[in-house]
Design an enzyme around this catalytic site. Structure first.
Site, short mmCIF file in Angstrom:
data_model
loop_
_atom_site.label_atom_id
_atom_site.label_comp_id
_atom_site.label_asym_id
_atom_site.label_seq_id
_atom_site.Cartn_x
_atom_site.Cartn_y
_atom_site.Cartn_z
N ASP A 1 47.75 37.44 40.37
CA ASP A 1 48.02 38.81 40.87
C ASP A 1 46.16 39.12 40.59
O ASP A 1 45.10 38.67 41.52
CB ASP A 1 48.33 39.41 39.85
CG ASP A 1 48.80 40.43 39.81
OD1 ASP A 1 48.85 41.15 40.53
OD2 ASP A 1 48.71 41.65 38.72
N ASP B 1 50.11 33.70 43.25
CA ASP B 1 48.78 34.22 42.99
C ASP B 1 49.47 34.34 41.84
O ASP B 1 49.83 34.54 41.27
CB ASP B 1 49.07 35.11 43.99
CG ASP B 1 49.70 36.57 43.59
OD1 ASP B 1 51.24 36.39 44.38
OD2 ASP B 1 50.11 37.36 42.64
#
Ligand SMILES: CSC[C@H]1O[C@H](OP(=O)(O)O)[C@H](O)[C@@H]1O
Ligand SMILES: Nc1ncnc2[nH]cnc12
Length: 291
Positions: free
Chosen positions: A212, A210
């Protein structure tokens, strides 16, 4: 007890090693309690490997609850010389995209409540830690990933280790980017420190799951997002592990790295002042220096 030259600590999404033969499950006891789970020892491409799921099978242990000292001690007691961590990480830079792999080369400690050393109770040790990852093992991981030909792998990066278990705020994520950190996770420390104290070569296959929460055009990280991107990555991590196992099969007798002698000039305490029971407790790590 069976012996293994390479130990794998499987992070989120990696709870068993595929393709292991001659498998035995071992419950190891250590002076620091039990590891996260039984350790599976077997052969991968004919090479003895020990596998330990960091959070336990079923993912029962939060990052702050992982019994890191027991995990590293248990692997050392099985004869392991090389430890490869497979970790899910958030990316703090655009060009390290979800589903890419990274072999990081630096760590920054932002944990708050973890025990960072094996040594206490009458023995003081200060190990060098300027380069937290073994350069030789990291090179093998990188080469093995590149040899696959069909994965995007990046060389180097600084992994900032937060306490968790909640993910970062946007203010934290943006600050981490400004500070120049590349990846974020919750588990590389104190694992890498303890591996160094145990004189093990330690390297990481970081699986980017991801961005974040800093990225304007991506949703903030969720467990669902991590799991979806991980399942794509875990198979590649296992392919790399199979290749690396073959490259370290003969141990590190000729290794150029300093990992195997990290304690050589690190023990501060006058040996004559170390109580006998303390010497005994730590004999797995320090016997060769104190006898
Ligand atoms: C499930 S996302 C957060 C979780 O994943 C990472 O763990 P690991 O390094 O064991 O793969 C991260 O550090 C958090 O513990
Ligand atoms: N964004 C993130 N922050 C901390 N740990 C992570 N593990 C995977 N993604 C993460």
């Amino acid at each position: 007890m069976p012996e293994a030259v390479i130990g794998v600590i499987g992070g989120s999404g990696l709870y068993q090693m595929e393709g292991m033969s001659e498998v035995e499950e071992i419950q190891v006891e250590t002076p620091f309690g039990a590891p996260s789970d039984v350790i599976t020892v077997g052969k991968v491409e004919g090479v003895p490997m020990a596998f330990l799921p960091r959070h336990g099978r079923g993912h029962r242990l939060s990052p702050s609850e992982v019994p890191v000292r027991a995990n590293i001690w248990a692997l050392k007691s099985l004869g392991v010389q090389y430890v490869v961590s497979v970790s899910a990480v958030g990316s703090l830079r655009e060009d390290y995209a979800p589903r890419d792999l990274v072999i990081p080369d630096q760590l920054f400690d932002r944990t708050k409540s973890r025990v960072n050393s094996f040594f206490e109770g009458g023995i003081v040790v200060h190990c060098p830690f300027a380069d937290p990852f073994c350069p030789d093992l990291s090179t093998l991981l990188l080469q093995s990933a590149q040899e696959l030909g069909d994965v995007t792998v990046h060389e180097g990066g600084t992994y900032v280790c937060m306490e968790g278990p909640l993910f970062s705020t946007k203010a934290e994520s943006n600050t981490n980017r400004k500070l120049g950190f590349d990846l974020i996770g919750m588990t590389a420390l104190p694992e890498a420190k303890l591996a160094r104290e145990a004189e093990l070569c330690y390297g990481m296959i970081a699986c980017v799951t991801d961005y974040d929460c800093w990225h304007d055009t991506h949703d903030a990280v969720t467990v669902e997002m991590v799991v979806a991107n991980l399942s794509a990555n875990v198979a590649n991590a296992q392919r790399i592990l199979r290749a690396v196992a073959q490259k370290v099969a003969f141990g590190r007798e000729d290794a150029a790295c300093q990992c195997g002698t990290a304690l050589a000039s690190a023990i501060m305490t006058d040996p004559s002042r170390i109580p006998t029971d303390v010497k005994e407790k730590y004999s797995l790590l320090v016997e060769k220096y104190l006898s």
